[in-house]
Design an enzyme around this catalytic site. Structure first.
Site, PDB file in Angstrom:
ATOM      1  N   TYR A   1       0.796  -1.351   0.132  1.00  0.00           N
ATOM      2  CA  TYR A   1       0.037   0.099  -0.091  1.00  0.00           C
ATOM      3  C   TYR A   1       0.706   1.305   0.053  1.00  0.00           C
ATOM      4  CZ  TYR A   1      -4.622  -2.286   0.733  1.00  0.00           C
ATOM      5  OH  TYR A   1      -5.858  -2.845   0.832  1.00  0.00           O
TER       6      TYR A   1
ATOM      7  N   LYS B   1       3.176 -15.382   2.259  1.00  0.00           N
ATOM      8  CA  LYS B   1       3.358 -16.162   1.053  1.00  0.00           C
ATOM      9  C   LYS B   1       5.053 -16.429   1.250  1.00  0.00           C
ATOM     10  CE  LYS B   1       1.969 -18.185  -2.786  1.00  0.00           C
ATOM     11  NZ  LYS B   1       1.217 -19.408  -2.659  1.00  0.00           N
TER      12      LYS B   1
ATOM     13  N   ASP C   1      -3.032 -18.632   0.539  1.00  0.00           N
ATOM     14  CA  ASP C   1      -3.753 -19.278  -0.300  1.00  0.00           C
ATOM     15  C   ASP C   1      -4.658 -20.287   0.610  1.00  0.00           C
ATOM     16  OD1 ASP C   1      -1.146 -20.416  -0.355  1.00  0.00           O
ATOM     17  OD2 ASP C   1      -1.242 -21.298  -2.272  1.00  0.00           O
TER      18      ASP C   1
ATOM     19  N   ASP D   1      -6.251  -6.981   4.008  1.00  0.00           N
ATOM     20  CA  ASP D   1      -7.458  -6.424   3.545  1.00  0.00           C
ATOM     21  C   ASP D   1      -8.444  -7.402   2.720  1.00  0.00           C
ATOM     22  OD1 ASP D   1      -9.032  -4.261   1.962  1.00  0.00           O
ATOM     23  OD2 ASP D   1      -7.882  -4.700   0.303  1.00  0.00           O
TER      24      ASP D   1
ATOM     25  N   ASP E   1     -12.340  -8.967   4.372  1.00  0.00           N
ATOM     26  CA  ASP E   1     -13.698  -9.117   3.743  1.00  0.00           C
ATOM     27  C   ASP E   1     -14.066 -10.532   3.437  1.00  0.00           C
ATOM     28  OD1 ASP E   1     -13.491  -6.474   3.043  1.00  0.00           O
ATOM     29  OD2 ASP E   1     -14.068  -6.636   1.054  1.00  0.00           O
TER      30      ASP E   1
HETATM   31  C1  IPM Z   1     -10.478  -1.269   3.952  1.00  0.00           C
HETATM   32  C2  IPM Z   1     -10.561  -0.717   2.408  1.00  0.00           C
HETATM   33  C3  IPM Z   1      -9.391   0.335   2.126  1.00  0.00           C
HETATM   34  C4  IPM Z   1      -8.146  -0.626   2.295  1.00  0.00           C
HETATM   35  C5  IPM Z   1      -9.752   0.859   0.862  1.00  0.00           C
HETATM   36  C6  IPM Z   1     -10.834   1.744   0.727  1.00  0.00           C
HETATM   37  C7  IPM Z   1      -8.302   1.777   0.658  1.00  0.00           C
HETATM   38  O1  IPM Z   1     -11.033  -1.713   1.557  1.00  0.00           O
HETATM   39  O2  IPM Z   1     -10.223  -0.614   4.822  1.00  0.00           O
HETATM   40  O3  IPM Z   1     -10.113  -2.471   3.940  1.00  0.00           O
HETATM   41  O4  IPM Z   1      -7.994  -1.096   1.200  1.00  0.00           O
HETATM   42  O5  IPM Z   1      -7.392  -0.577   3.305  1.00  0.00           O
HETATM   43 MG    MG Z   2     -10.772  -3.507   2.409  1.00  0.00          MG
END
Ligand code: IPM
Ligand code: MG
Length: 356
Positions: free
Chosen positions: A142, A191, A223, A247, A251
């Site tokens: 990032y 990884k 993975d 990240d 999710d």
């Molecule tokens: C998160 C989001 C952010 C990230 C984006 C919006 C930059 O997806 O906080 O998980 O990738 O960190």
């Molecule tokens: Mg995110």
């Protein structure tokens, strides 16, 4: 007196943040808790006023706060090239994290008894899941060097993943500290069969682990881990990982409990300063309809009391109020089964306040 900076965010941001603020007001009254709010312009609203998504004046205001509550930033996908929304992540979200050196990002995934049948994953697999993801937040790909160059095969773009020992060690210590208060297991995810930065993570984390003999350290390639999260999520207690993998995995993990609309996160620096925000985006397609789930933002307030303000009792009161609302059968659209009655954003906030 505690000073809280509020960055309401875009689209559903203000709707859900408002409900979180109302919960905070209720806490303030119930506990005579001394907290002052300051609204700080950022993202879309700051762009409209100052032509910048994170103007210096807002950064200065944030610096005067003890803690920050943030709504999701961002615009609709069809406007990705619009100057207002084009660089929101790189110009507002990442700088906020970096300026305050918020290197520890905490995201937890807990399944809710009442929502077990709502998840796409089988009840017996998810019943009892309780995972804390500790994601490094201010380094890695990032923030690594990026660029573009011309080659004989056309334009070539690159983004560098890099970590140093200091960055890994400080986040590893946090993860082990949290594990000590939980089920005493850390799973490092990387990884290392490919990436040299992952090899360094393993070395440094192994060293840190020596100071926490009570904690079991496990390692998994990313993975495999992404598969294990769905196959057997109960094997995880604390997950420690990089910015990018964290990240993606957070999710994925949110799916276990049904809706991404339920999840808060804490981004912590040193000295308890923290920024609290939902893990989801600004959801332009459902904005302004009073249907967004405010629970992610309300639970940000709970996390704030736990991790920055040293009041786990208040955090527990908020968490219990949310659980009770589930028990009573109240559902926003994202967590309702077909045919089930739903309530709106404002009503959900109201019910949680009543249960407080
Ligand atoms: C998160 C989001 C952010 C990230 C984006 C919006 C930059 O997806 O906080 O998980 O990738 O960190
Ligand atoms: Mg995110």
């Amino acid at each position: 007196m505690v000073k809280l900076g509020v960055l309401k965010g875009d689209y559903i941001g203000p709707e859900i943040t408002n409900e979180a603020i109302k919960v905070l007001e209720a806490v303030k009254n119930k506990y005579s808790y001394d907290i002052e709010l300051e609204y700080i312009e950022a993202s879309g609203e700051a762009y409209d006023k100052y032509g910048e998504v994170l103007p210096q004046i807002s950064v200065e205001k944030c610096k005067k706060c003890d803690v920050l509550l943030k709504g999701p930033f961002g615009g609709p996908t069809e406007l990705v090239n619009d100057p207002k929304w084009r660089n929101i992540e790189r110009d507002a979200i990442l700088p906020l994290r970096k300026i305050f050196d918020l290197y520890t990002n905490l995201r937890y995934v807990k399944t809710v008894k009442e929502l077990l049948d709502f998840s796409n994953v089988k009840r017996e697999v998810i019943d009892g899941v309780d995972i804390l993801i500790v994601r490094e937040l201010v380094s890695g790909i990032y923030f690594g060097e990026r660029g573009e160059r011309r080659t004989e095969h056309g334009r070539e773009c690159y983004d560098v993943e890099k970590y140093n020992e200091f960055e890994i060690e400080r986040i590893a210590k946090k993860a082990f500290g949290f594990a000590m208060q939980r089920r005493k297991k850390v799973t490092l995810i990387g990884k290392s069969n490919i990436l040299t930065s992952s090899v360094l993570w393993r070395e440094v984390v192994n060293k840190v682990a020596k100071n926490y003999p009570a904690v079991v350290l496990d390692y998994m390639h990313v993975d495999n881990a992404s598969m294990q999260l769905i196959l057997n999520p109960k094997q995880f207690d604390v997950i420690l990982t990089t910015n990018m993998f964290g990240d993606i995995l957070s999710d994925e993990a949110s799916v276990l409990s049904g809706s991404i609309g339920l999840f808060p996160s804490a981004s912590l620096g040193e000295n308890n300063f923290g920024l609290y925000e939902p893990i989801h985006g600004s959801a332009p397609t459902i904005a302004g309809k009073n249907i967004a789930n405010p629970i992610s933002s309300i639970l940000c307030v709970s996390m704030m009391f736990e991790y920055s303000l040293g009041r786990p009792d208040i955090a527990k009161n908020i968490d219990d109020a949310v659980s009770k609302t589930f028990e009573q059968g109240y559902r926003t659209a994202d967590i309702a089964k077909k045919g089930e009655n739903t309530i709106g954003t404002v009503e959900m906030g109201e019910m949680i306040r009543r249960n407080l």
